[in-house]
Design a protein around this motif. Structure first.
Motif, PDB file in Angstrom:
ATOM      1  N   THR A  20       0.851  -1.183   0.000  1.00  0.00           N
ATOM      2  CA  THR A  20       0.000   0.000   0.000  1.00  0.00           C
ATOM      3  C   THR A  20       0.896   1.245   0.000  1.00  0.00           C
ATOM      4  O   THR A  20       2.123   1.137   0.000  1.00  0.00           O
ATOM      5  CB  THR A  20      -0.902   0.000   1.243  1.00  0.00           C
ATOM      6  N   TYR A  21       0.275   2.415  -0.018  1.00  0.00           N
ATOM      7  CA  TYR A  21       1.021   3.678  -0.008  1.00  0.00           C
ATOM      8  C   TYR A  21       1.991   3.780  -1.190  1.00  0.00           C
ATOM      9  O   TYR A  21       3.142   4.175  -1.028  1.00  0.00           O
ATOM     10  CB  TYR A  21       1.777   3.863   1.309  1.00  0.00           C
ATOM     11  N   VAL A  22       1.549   3.396  -2.360  1.00  0.00           N
ATOM     12  CA  VAL A  22       2.356   3.564  -3.568  1.00  0.00           C
ATOM     13  C   VAL A  22       1.655   4.560  -4.482  1.00  0.00           C
ATOM     14  O   VAL A  22       0.462   4.837  -4.323  1.00  0.00           O
ATOM     15  CB  VAL A  22       2.579   2.237  -4.313  1.00  0.00           C
ATOM     16  N   TYR A  23       2.386   5.086  -5.459  1.00  0.00           N
ATOM     17  CA  TYR A  23       1.881   6.209  -6.244  1.00  0.00           C
ATOM     18  C   TYR A  23       1.868   5.940  -7.742  1.00  0.00           C
ATOM     19  O   TYR A  23       1.726   6.864  -8.530  1.00  0.00           O
ATOM     20  CB  TYR A  23       2.717   7.458  -5.939  1.00  0.00           C
ATOM     21  N   ALA A  24       2.042   4.706  -8.153  1.00  0.00           N
ATOM     22  CA  ALA A  24       1.996   4.406  -9.587  1.00  0.00           C
ATOM     23  C   ALA A  24       1.448   3.002  -9.818  1.00  0.00           C
ATOM     24  O   ALA A  24       1.860   2.312 -10.724  1.00  0.00           O
ATOM     25  CB  ALA A  24       3.381   4.555 -10.217  1.00  0.00           C
ATOM     26  N   PHE A  25       0.531   2.577  -8.969  1.00  0.00           N
ATOM     27  CA  PHE A  25      -0.181   1.315  -9.137  1.00  0.00           C
ATOM     28  C   PHE A  25       0.777   0.131  -9.258  1.00  0.00           C
ATOM     29  O   PHE A  25       1.779   0.055  -8.571  1.00  0.00           O
ATOM     30  CB  PHE A  25      -1.158   1.400 -10.307  1.00  0.00           C
ATOM     31  N   ASN A  26       0.468  -0.790 -10.177  1.00  0.00           N
ATOM     32  CA  ASN A  26       1.187  -2.063 -10.205  1.00  0.00           C
ATOM     33  C   ASN A  26       2.641  -1.927 -10.623  1.00  0.00           C
ATOM     34  O   ASN A  26       3.493  -2.697 -10.184  1.00  0.00           O
ATOM     35  CB  ASN A  26       0.445  -3.041 -11.113  1.00  0.00           C
ATOM     36  N   GLY A  27       2.952  -0.973 -11.491  1.00  0.00           N
ATOM     37  CA  GLY A  27       4.347  -0.764 -11.850  1.00  0.00           C
ATOM     38  C   GLY A  27       5.188  -0.403 -10.646  1.00  0.00           C
ATOM     39  O   GLY A  27       6.312  -0.869 -10.484  1.00  0.00           O
ATOM     40  N   ALA A  28       4.639   0.430  -9.766  1.00  0.00           N
ATOM     41  CA  ALA A  28       5.359   0.822  -8.559  1.00  0.00           C
ATOM     42  C   ALA A  28       5.484  -0.338  -7.582  1.00  0.00           C
ATOM     43  O   ALA A  28       6.517  -0.498  -6.915  1.00  0.00           O
ATOM     44  CB  ALA A  28       4.656   1.999  -7.890  1.00  0.00           C
ATOM     45  N   LYS A  29       4.444  -1.159  -7.484  1.00  0.00           N
ATOM     46  CA  LYS A  29       4.493  -2.286  -6.555  1.00  0.00           C
ATOM     47  C   LYS A  29       5.568  -3.288  -6.978  1.00  0.00           C
ATOM     48  O   LYS A  29       6.343  -3.774  -6.147  1.00  0.00           O
ATOM     49  CB  LYS A  29       3.124  -2.953  -6.482  1.00  0.00           C
ATOM     50  N   ARG A  30       5.603  -3.604  -8.255  1.00  0.00           N
ATOM     51  CA  ARG A  30       6.652  -4.510  -8.741  1.00  0.00           C
ATOM     52  C   ARG A  30       8.031  -3.920  -8.478  1.00  0.00           C
ATOM     53  O   ARG A  30       8.952  -4.625  -8.056  1.00  0.00           O
ATOM     54  CB  ARG A  30       6.464  -4.774 -10.232  1.00  0.00           C
ATOM     55  N   HIS A  31       8.183  -2.639  -8.779  1.00  0.00           N
ATOM     56  CA  HIS A  31       9.491  -2.006  -8.622  1.00  0.00           C
ATOM     57  C   HIS A  31       9.936  -2.011  -7.159  1.00  0.00           C
ATOM     58  O   HIS A  31      11.106  -2.260  -6.864  1.00  0.00           O
ATOM     59  CB  HIS A  31       9.457  -0.575  -9.154  1.00  0.00           C
ATOM     60  N   ARG A  32       9.015  -1.743  -6.239  1.00  0.00           N
ATOM     61  CA  ARG A  32       9.387  -1.755  -4.810  1.00  0.00           C
ATOM     62  C   ARG A  32       9.809  -3.155  -4.373  1.00  0.00           C
ATOM     63  O   ARG A  32      10.787  -3.315  -3.638  1.00  0.00           O
ATOM     64  CB  ARG A  32       8.219  -1.261  -3.959  1.00  0.00           C
ATOM     65  N   PHE A  33       9.057  -4.160  -4.797  1.00  0.00           N
ATOM     66  CA  PHE A  33       9.451  -5.526  -4.461  1.00  0.00           C
ATOM     67  C   PHE A  33      10.820  -5.855  -5.056  1.00  0.00           C
ATOM     68  O   PHE A  33      11.666  -6.466  -4.399  1.00  0.00           O
ATOM     69  CB  PHE A  33       8.406  -6.517  -4.967  1.00  0.00           C
ATOM     70  N   ARG A  34      11.033  -5.477  -6.303  1.00  0.00           N
ATOM     71  CA  ARG A  34      12.334  -5.748  -6.930  1.00  0.00           C
ATOM     72  C   ARG A  34      13.459  -5.038  -6.190  1.00  0.00           C
ATOM     73  O   ARG A  34      14.518  -5.619  -5.961  1.00  0.00           O
ATOM     74  CB  ARG A  34      12.299  -5.304  -8.396  1.00  0.00           C
ATOM     75  N   ASP A  35      13.231  -3.791  -5.832  1.00  0.00           N
ATOM     76  CA  ASP A  35      14.287  -3.026  -5.170  1.00  0.00           C
ATOM     77  C   ASP A  35      14.632  -3.622  -3.814  1.00  0.00           C
ATOM     78  O   ASP A  35      15.756  -3.460  -3.326  1.00  0.00           O
ATOM     79  CB  ASP A  35      13.841  -1.578  -5.005  1.00  0.00           C
ATOM     80  N   ASP A  36      13.688  -4.316  -3.205  1.00  0.00           N
ATOM     81  CA  ASP A  36      13.948  -4.965  -1.921  1.00  0.00           C
ATOM     82  C   ASP A  36      14.273  -6.449  -2.090  1.00  0.00           C
ATOM     83  O   ASP A  36      14.278  -7.197  -1.117  1.00  0.00           O
ATOM     84  CB  ASP A  36      12.744  -4.813  -0.994  1.00  0.00           C
ATOM     85  N   LYS A  37      14.504  -6.851  -3.344  1.00  0.00           N
ATOM     86  CA  LYS A  37      14.856  -8.243  -3.677  1.00  0.00           C
ATOM     87  C   LYS A  37      13.767  -9.213  -3.229  1.00  0.00           C
ATOM     88  O   LYS A  37      14.042 -10.308  -2.719  1.00  0.00           O
ATOM     89  CB  LYS A  37      16.211  -8.624  -3.080  1.00  0.00           C
ATOM     90  N   LEU A  38      12.518  -8.828  -3.434  1.00  0.00           N
ATOM     91  CA  LEU A  38      11.372  -9.652  -3.038  1.00  0.00           C
ATOM     92  C   LEU A  38      10.523 -10.064  -4.227  1.00  0.00           C
ATOM     93  O   LEU A  38       9.419 -10.572  -4.040  1.00  0.00           O
ATOM     94  CB  LEU A  38      10.488  -8.885  -2.035  1.00  0.00           C
ATOM     95  N   TRP A  39      11.024  -9.867  -5.448  1.00  0.00           N
ATOM     96  CA  TRP A  39      10.223 -10.173  -6.640  1.00  0.00           C
ATOM     97  C   TRP A  39      10.888 -11.294  -7.426  1.00  0.00           C
ATOM     98  O   TRP A  39      12.101 -11.274  -7.648  1.00  0.00           O
ATOM     99  CB  TRP A  39      10.071  -8.935  -7.505  1.00  0.00           C
ATOM    100  N   LEU A  40      10.101 -12.248  -7.864  1.00  0.00           N
ATOM    101  CA  LEU A  40      10.615 -13.401  -8.600  1.00  0.00           C
ATOM    102  C   LEU A  40      10.540 -13.130 -10.104  1.00  0.00           C
ATOM    103  O   LEU A  40       9.468 -13.213 -10.705  1.00  0.00           O
ATOM    104  CB  LEU A  40       9.820 -14.657  -8.246  1.00  0.00           C
ATOM    105  N   ASP A  41      11.676 -12.785 -10.702  1.00  0.00           N
ATOM    106  CA  ASP A  41      11.776 -12.609 -12.146  1.00  0.00           C
ATOM    107  C   ASP A  41      12.446 -13.827 -12.760  1.00  0.00           C
ATOM    108  O   ASP A  41      13.133 -14.598 -12.082  1.00  0.00           O
ATOM    109  CB  ASP A  41      12.596 -11.361 -12.472  1.00  0.00           C
ATOM    110  N   ASP A  42      12.265 -13.977 -14.073  1.00  0.00           N
ATOM    111  CA  ASP A  42      12.963 -15.025 -14.793  1.00  0.00           C
ATOM    112  C   ASP A  42      14.462 -14.749 -14.792  1.00  0.00           C
ATOM    113  O   ASP A  42      14.912 -13.602 -14.646  1.00  0.00           O
ATOM    114  CB  ASP A  42      12.472 -15.104 -16.240  1.00  0.00           C
ATOM    115  N   ASP A  43      15.263 -15.790 -15.010  1.00  0.00           N
ATOM    116  CA  ASP A  43      16.716 -15.633 -15.042  1.00  0.00           C
ATOM    117  C   ASP A  43      17.152 -14.613 -16.083  1.00  0.00           C
ATOM    118  O   ASP A  43      18.134 -13.883 -15.880  1.00  0.00           O
ATOM    119  CB  ASP A  43      17.384 -16.984 -15.334  1.00  0.00           C
ATOM    120  N   ALA A  44      16.416 -14.538 -17.195  1.00  0.00           N
ATOM    121  CA  ALA A  44      16.803 -13.637 -18.276  1.00  0.00           C
ATOM    122  C   ALA A  44      16.764 -12.177 -17.849  1.00  0.00           C
ATOM    123  O   ALA A  44      17.498 -11.341 -18.395  1.00  0.00           O
ATOM    124  CB  ALA A  44      15.892 -13.857 -19.476  1.00  0.00           C
ATOM    125  N   TYR A  45      15.915 -11.854 -16.879  1.00  0.00           N
ATOM    126  CA  TYR A  45      15.840 -10.474 -16.388  1.00  0.00           C
ATOM    127  C   TYR A  45      17.197 -10.028 -15.839  1.00  0.00           C
ATOM    128  O   TYR A  45      17.567  -8.852 -15.949  1.00  0.00           O
ATOM    129  CB  TYR A  45      14.774 -10.393 -15.301  1.00  0.00           C
TER     130      TYR A  45
END
Length: 521
Positions: free
Chosen positions: A265-290
């Protein structure tokens, strides 16, 4: 009912989320973290065939909930979002009517600990245990919030994470709630839930503790709500974190505790921001190619010292934090220069950490901080989430600031890094040295020495390129041609590095994109 029984715990409780195939990546991330706990008493309710097929093919716990709303993305608050929630809560009602305890959660959450076990170990008897949008915890212990403290603001429930007991009281409440939403299609599920719970609860906020003393407690940490029809408790913010407490205040880290979950919650760009926050905290599961594919450009974001000064305590309520705006504007310009250089060199930009001397809020701030938040939890200047500044749902072709420190990035990428040392004055446009400056290096010798000392102390690189400021896209491509094969180009600075596109059509195309990325700025 049989599917729920199959996956429920031996005490008859289950963790459930809902989604359609447009949130398949969220579901993959959600389940991945549950498997890391490990926890398998969960169920993903799929609103369409596509997501159900994904769950089945990957051996994940799934059930089909026909919603007659398919192949769509529903942003928060939209008519489709409200309609989809009707199906969600009617399915939840069925689970309660079948006699199962239900921990229900949005898919934009990550769990670090088993929430069902937490409820059984630390929750008190209640019909509903709700998470909170409030920003100041009353406890840092494994226990429910203390409802006798004035700043708990019990009315700030967030239904994105909550436990529902299969009691007769809860079932009756839920039936009334789902009927209310079905009869009033424009009602938001969050608002109507809170309104129903607050009925008959008399709290006078003007008289401090005495107002909260009017709550009719059912136990040490629960009270009667909804006209004395259900018992409510508040899940502790310290362990069931909202987006502000987890990503910005970070009190859990300072106290060395392990939260149960975080809800973006408390994000300012919907799903793009949520993914980015998780990624920045190393909490998002991306494919190896990423992590392994492509060529990247990074740069050091070092604002001038005079901009990195905390004036937040001098900003009156409802006034513009001019110092913060200047700092943000400086960094936006550096990021745009970097985006232009990345486009000219056909590389993907790794965003730097973005600094702020003020928080961001949907309304007025108090001393540059959220009203009711713990004022001492955030010290400025500090790194702020990228969505405080950029529209992350549009700024897609970037990597997060933590990208090059993520253990999933192969060493073959990290070690193939060339440093681009940007100097005010150089004789010519480039000078390639490896790994130290040889005698007689052209140009600004002091700039070269400072750069090499900093780079050598922090990184391992094959070589360093010394680059003059103020080059066009064509000149940059020519100057950096010897380093073109490097997987990472790491610039010491972006200030004044880029002098523009030589082709006016390229310049206009870039400007058109850039205006979208900055959003409200």
């Amino acid at each position: 009912k049989e599917v729920v029984a199959k996956y429920a715990s031996n005490t008859g409780k289950i963790l459930v989320t809902f989604a359609n195939h447009n949130r398949e990546d969220y579901i993959r991330n959600w389940v991945y973290h549950l498997a890391s706990i490990p926890m398998d008493n969960y169920l993903v309710c799929a609103f369409d065939d596509e997501l159900m097929e994904y769950l089945t093919q990957n051996g994940l716990n799934g059930a089909f909930v026909p919603a007659v709303l398919r192949k769509q993305t529903f942003e928060w608050g939209s008519a489709g979002f409200k309609k989809l929630n009707r199906y969600k809560w009617e399915a939840a009602l069925s689970i309660l009517e079948w006699g199962f305890g239900l921990f229900i959660t949005d898919a934009d959450t990550v769990f670090f600990r088993d929430p069902i076990r937490w409820v059984e170990d630390y929750g008190e008897d209640a019909d509903v245990l709700a998470s909170t949008d409030y920003l100041r915890p009353t406890t840092w212990k494994d226990e429910l919030e203390d409802l006798t403290q004035t700043h708990i603001a019990w009315w700030a429930q967030n239904i994105g994470m909550m436990y529902l007991a299969p009691s007769e009281r809860m079932v009756t409440f839920f039936r009334k709630w789902t009927k209310l939403m079905n009869d009033n299609p424009d009602y938001g599920n969050q608002w109507s839930f809170t309104e129903m719970l607050s009925d008959g609860v008399e709290v006078d906020y003007s008289d401090g503790l005495q107002g909260y003393a009017k709550l009719e407690l059912a136990s040490n940490h629960t009270f009667w709500a909804a006209n004395h029809s259900v018992i409510l408790g508040m899940l502790p913010l310290a362990y069931f974190q909202n987006g502000h407490s987890y990503f910005e205040q970070r009190g859990w880290r300072k106290r060395n505790i392990q939260p149960v979950a975080v809800h973006t919650t408390y994000v300012y760009a919907f799903n793009g921001a949520k993914r980015h926050r998780f990624r920045d905290d190393k909490l998002w599961l991306d494919d190896d190619a990423y992590y392994s594919s492509g060529y990247f450009l990074a740069f050091d974001n070092v604002p001038p010292p005079e901009l990195m000064v905390d004036h937040s305590w001098d900003v009156p309520f409802d006034k513009v934090p001019a110092h913060h705006l200047v700092l943000v504007d400086y960094q936006i310009q550096r990021v745009f220069e970097a985006m232009a250089v990345a486009r000219a060199l056909n590389r993907t930009l790794v965003l730097p950490p973005i600094y702020g001397t003020c928080d961001r809020y949907f309304a007025q701030l108090n001393k540059c901080r959220y009203p009711h938040a713990e004022k001492d939890e955030i010290q400025f200047p500090d790194v702020v989430p990228a969505d405080h500044v950029f529209r992350q749902e549009l700024l897609l072709e970037v990597r997060e600031a933590s990208f090059l420190t993520n253990p999933r990035v192969p060493m073959a990428v990290l070690s193939d890094r060339v440093f681009v040392n940007v100097c005010d004055e150089l004789d010519g446009t480039r000078e390639v040295v490896a790994p130290v400056a040889p005698a007689g290096t052209k140009g600004d010798v002091e700039c070269v020495k400072r750069s090499l000392a900093r780079f050598d102390a922090n990184y391992v690189a094959a070589s360093t390129v010394h680059l003059a400021k103020g080059l066009t896209d064509v000149e940059l491509a020519d100057a950096l041609a010897p380093a073109n094969a490097a997987r990472v180009l790491h610039f010491s600075s972006m200030e004044g590095t880029f002098a523009g596109f030589e082709d006016s059509a390229d310049a206009l195309a870039f400007l058109k994109d850039a205006r979208k990325w900055i959003g409200t700025w």
